[in-house]
Design a protein around this motif. Structure first.
Motif, PDB file in Angstrom:
ATOM      1  N   ASP A 179      24.001 -33.921  -1.997  1.00 32.62           N
ATOM      2  CA  ASP A 179      22.836 -33.459  -2.751  1.00 32.62           C
ATOM      3  C   ASP A 179      23.088 -32.006  -3.148  1.00 32.62           C
ATOM      4  OD1 ASP A 179      20.317 -32.578  -3.642  1.00 32.62           O
ATOM      5  OD2 ASP A 179      19.314 -34.112  -2.441  1.00 32.62           O
ATOM      6  N   ASP A 180      23.617 -31.820  -4.358  1.00 26.73           N
ATOM      7  CA  ASP A 180      23.997 -30.486  -4.820  1.00 26.73           C
ATOM      8  C   ASP A 180      22.813 -29.522  -4.845  1.00 26.73           C
ATOM      9  OD1 ASP A 180      26.700 -31.082  -5.222  1.00 26.73           O
ATOM     10  OD2 ASP A 180      26.336 -31.860  -7.234  1.00 26.73           O
ATOM     11  N   THR A 214      29.327 -32.089 -11.639  1.00 29.45           N
ATOM     12  CA  THR A 214      29.125 -31.267 -10.450  1.00 29.45           C
ATOM     13  C   THR A 214      28.898 -29.810 -10.832  1.00 29.45           C
ATOM     14  OG1 THR A 214      30.579 -32.767  -9.234  1.00 29.45           O
ATOM     15  CG2 THR A 214      30.100 -30.661  -8.213  1.00 29.45           C
ATOM     16  N   GLY A 215      29.708 -29.297 -11.754  1.00 29.52           N
ATOM     17  CA  GLY A 215      29.533 -27.919 -12.185  1.00 29.52           C
ATOM     18  C   GLY A 215      28.169 -27.690 -12.808  1.00 29.52           C
ATOM     19  N   LEU A 216      27.767 -28.605 -13.675  1.00 26.99           N
ATOM     20  CA  LEU A 216      26.479 -28.463 -14.360  1.00 26.99           C
ATOM     21  C   LEU A 216      25.316 -28.606 -13.386  1.00 26.99           C
ATOM     22  CD1 LEU A 216      25.160 -28.037 -17.113  1.00 26.99           C
ATOM     23  CD2 LEU A 216      25.150 -30.527 -17.411  1.00 26.99           C
ATOM     24  N   ASN A 217      25.381 -29.586 -12.482  1.00 28.32           N
ATOM     25  CA  ASN A 217      24.280 -29.803 -11.529  1.00 28.32           C
ATOM     26  C   ASN A 217      24.100 -28.607 -10.616  1.00 28.32           C
ATOM     27  OD1 ASN A 217      23.770 -32.347 -12.544  1.00 28.32           O
ATOM     28  ND2 ASN A 217      24.988 -33.412 -10.997  1.00 28.32           N
ATOM     29  N   ARG A 218      25.219 -28.037 -10.130  1.00 28.61           N
ATOM     30  CA  ARG A 218      25.098 -26.895  -9.223  1.00 28.61           C
ATOM     31  C   ARG A 218      24.638 -25.649  -9.967  1.00 28.61           C
ATOM     32  NH1 ARG A 218      30.526 -28.250  -5.508  1.00 28.61           N
ATOM     33  NH2 ARG A 218      29.701 -30.274  -4.828  1.00 28.61           N
ATOM     34  N   LEU A 278      23.799 -37.600  -0.037  1.00 26.79           N
ATOM     35  CA  LEU A 278      23.873 -37.280   1.381  1.00 26.79           C
ATOM     36  C   LEU A 278      23.540 -35.803   1.594  1.00 26.79           C
ATOM     37  CD1 LEU A 278      27.082 -39.282   2.308  1.00 26.79           C
ATOM     38  CD2 LEU A 278      24.701 -39.934   2.661  1.00 26.79           C
ATOM     39  N   PRO A 279      22.758 -35.507   2.632  1.00 30.30           N
ATOM     40  CA  PRO A 279      22.314 -34.116   2.828  1.00 30.30           C
ATOM     41  C   PRO A 279      23.435 -33.217   3.330  1.00 30.30           C
ATOM     42  CG  PRO A 279      21.540 -35.521   4.623  1.00 30.30           C
ATOM     43  CD  PRO A 279      22.172 -36.431   3.617  1.00 30.30           C
ATOM     44  N   PRO A 280      23.634 -32.059   2.693  1.00 29.55           N
ATOM     45  CA  PRO A 280      24.602 -31.076   3.178  1.00 29.55           C
ATOM     46  C   PRO A 280      23.969 -30.196   4.254  1.00 29.55           C
ATOM     47  CG  PRO A 280      23.645 -30.296   1.150  1.00 29.55           C
ATOM     48  CD  PRO A 280      22.986 -31.622   1.450  1.00 29.55           C
TER      49      PRO A 280
END
Length: 346
Positions: free
Chosen positions: A163-164, A194-198, A324-326
């Protein structure tokens, strides 16, 4: 010495060849009496019998193999994910054929074609490109696909990843609680999901804490790499935007920050704090040890393997996405800010 055959195993175990075949196949072993299955397995082991997967696939149209498509095998993010996938596939009688694409669309297409020629029963694809026409093409052709470490819009396939948004929120909150108010985000390439979501999560976290949302606080890296991170931090330091903390798009980008700190004489965390993302191995050995958002890599792999097996066994099962939770591994690269933010050329 002649190679033992299935008939040899059946004869040694005192069963019919069809029974021996079922006992030796993890997917059909439950159709055989447990005591008989053990007898067949002991006979196979004593004779040194090895099933012929090619012959089996020709007979059953099942290869019991899965294609695993990795963009960069040198990225430490992927080995524990691969291990998790294999830990799920192995007990089910499946194995993975792994290919590396170097994030090159042409290489990816040829590698996937090669996997399909080997009759893999599905693909687990660890890619992050936003525009990915090949995936849509494969889906139309009925190829079973599970995406790892990314989600995609407009494509009905299962996916699993961290989950970013939660991860970036953890990083920013930690820095805010230390007293930081001036941030930059060294984002991964913005043509990757991934880059855009973060990057979006970073902007949302700034809003949540009432902090400056100047677009200049987001500096995109050309690559998910140490070199990409170093180049982006140099641009940030040479800009007029003040900051005391860096939120890196991943751990490799954060490593690039360390390189620039050394070349420009910047003390971390005394002058600039930095947080990575992914929880790569050995980050605790850095000086200072890197604070990072830790992803449950092995669990990501386990879940991806489960999803692919579900898709094989239940082709009509609706696609599902799992986040998944980080967690945040707090180490020595973050500390309260010193008076006076870093700004201008260094």
């Amino acid at each position: 010495m002649q190679t033992p055959t299935l008939r040899d195993v059946a004869r040694a175990a005192g069963v019919h060849a069809a029974t021996a075949s079922r006992a030796l196949n993890p997917e059909t072993r439950n159709l055989v009496n447990a005591q008989t299955a053990r007898r067949v397995l002991r006979a196979a082991e004593s004779l040194g019998y090895r099933p012929n997967p090619i012959a089996r696939s020709l007979k059953t149209a099942r290869s019991h193999t899965v294609g695993l498509v990795i963009p960069d095998l040198t990225n430490p993010l992927f080995p524990p994910i691969v291990r998790g996938i294999e830990d799920t596939l192995g007990p089910a009688g499946y194995s993975a054929l792994i290919v590396n694409t170097d994030s090159d669309p042409a290489r990816e297409r040829s590698q996937i074609a090669s996997l399909r020629s080997r009759q893999v029963e599905g693909l687990i694809v660890a890619t992050a490109r936003l525009e990915h026409p090949l995936l849509a093409e494969l889906r139309r052709e009925g190829v079973r696909i599970v995406l790892v470490n990314r989600r995609t819009d407009g494509l009905d396939v299962p996916s699993v990843g961290p989950d970013d948004a939660v991860g970036i929120s953890l990083a920013v909150r930690h820095l805010v609680e230390l007293g930081h108010r001036e941030f930059v985000h060294l984002a991964g390439p913005l043509d990757t999901s991934t880059g855009l979501n973060r990057a979006r999560a970073f902007q949302s976290a700034l809003r949540e804490h009432g902090l400056d949302e100047d677009p200049a606080r987001l500096v995109a890296c050309e690559h998910w790499s140490e070199e990409g991170g170093a180049a982006a931090l140099r641009r940030a330091l040479d800009s007029p935007v003040p900051f005391t903390a860096v939120v890196a798009g991943n751990d490799l980008i954060a490593l690039g920050c360390y390189d620039v700190f050394a070349e420009r004489g910047i003390a971390c965390p005394e002058e600039v704090s930095v947080v990575g993302f992914n929880g790569m191995p050995f980050l605790d050995k850095l000086r200072p040890p890197l604070t990072t958002v830790a992803i449950p890599h092995h669990q990501v792999g386990l879940e991806a393997g489960r999803m692919l097996l579900e898709s094989v066994k239940e082709p009509d099962r609706p696609a599902r996405s799992v986040l998944l939770p980080p967690s945040l591994a707090v180490r020595g690269s973050t500390a309260p800010p010193a008076p006076g933010p870093v700004a201008g050329a260094r």
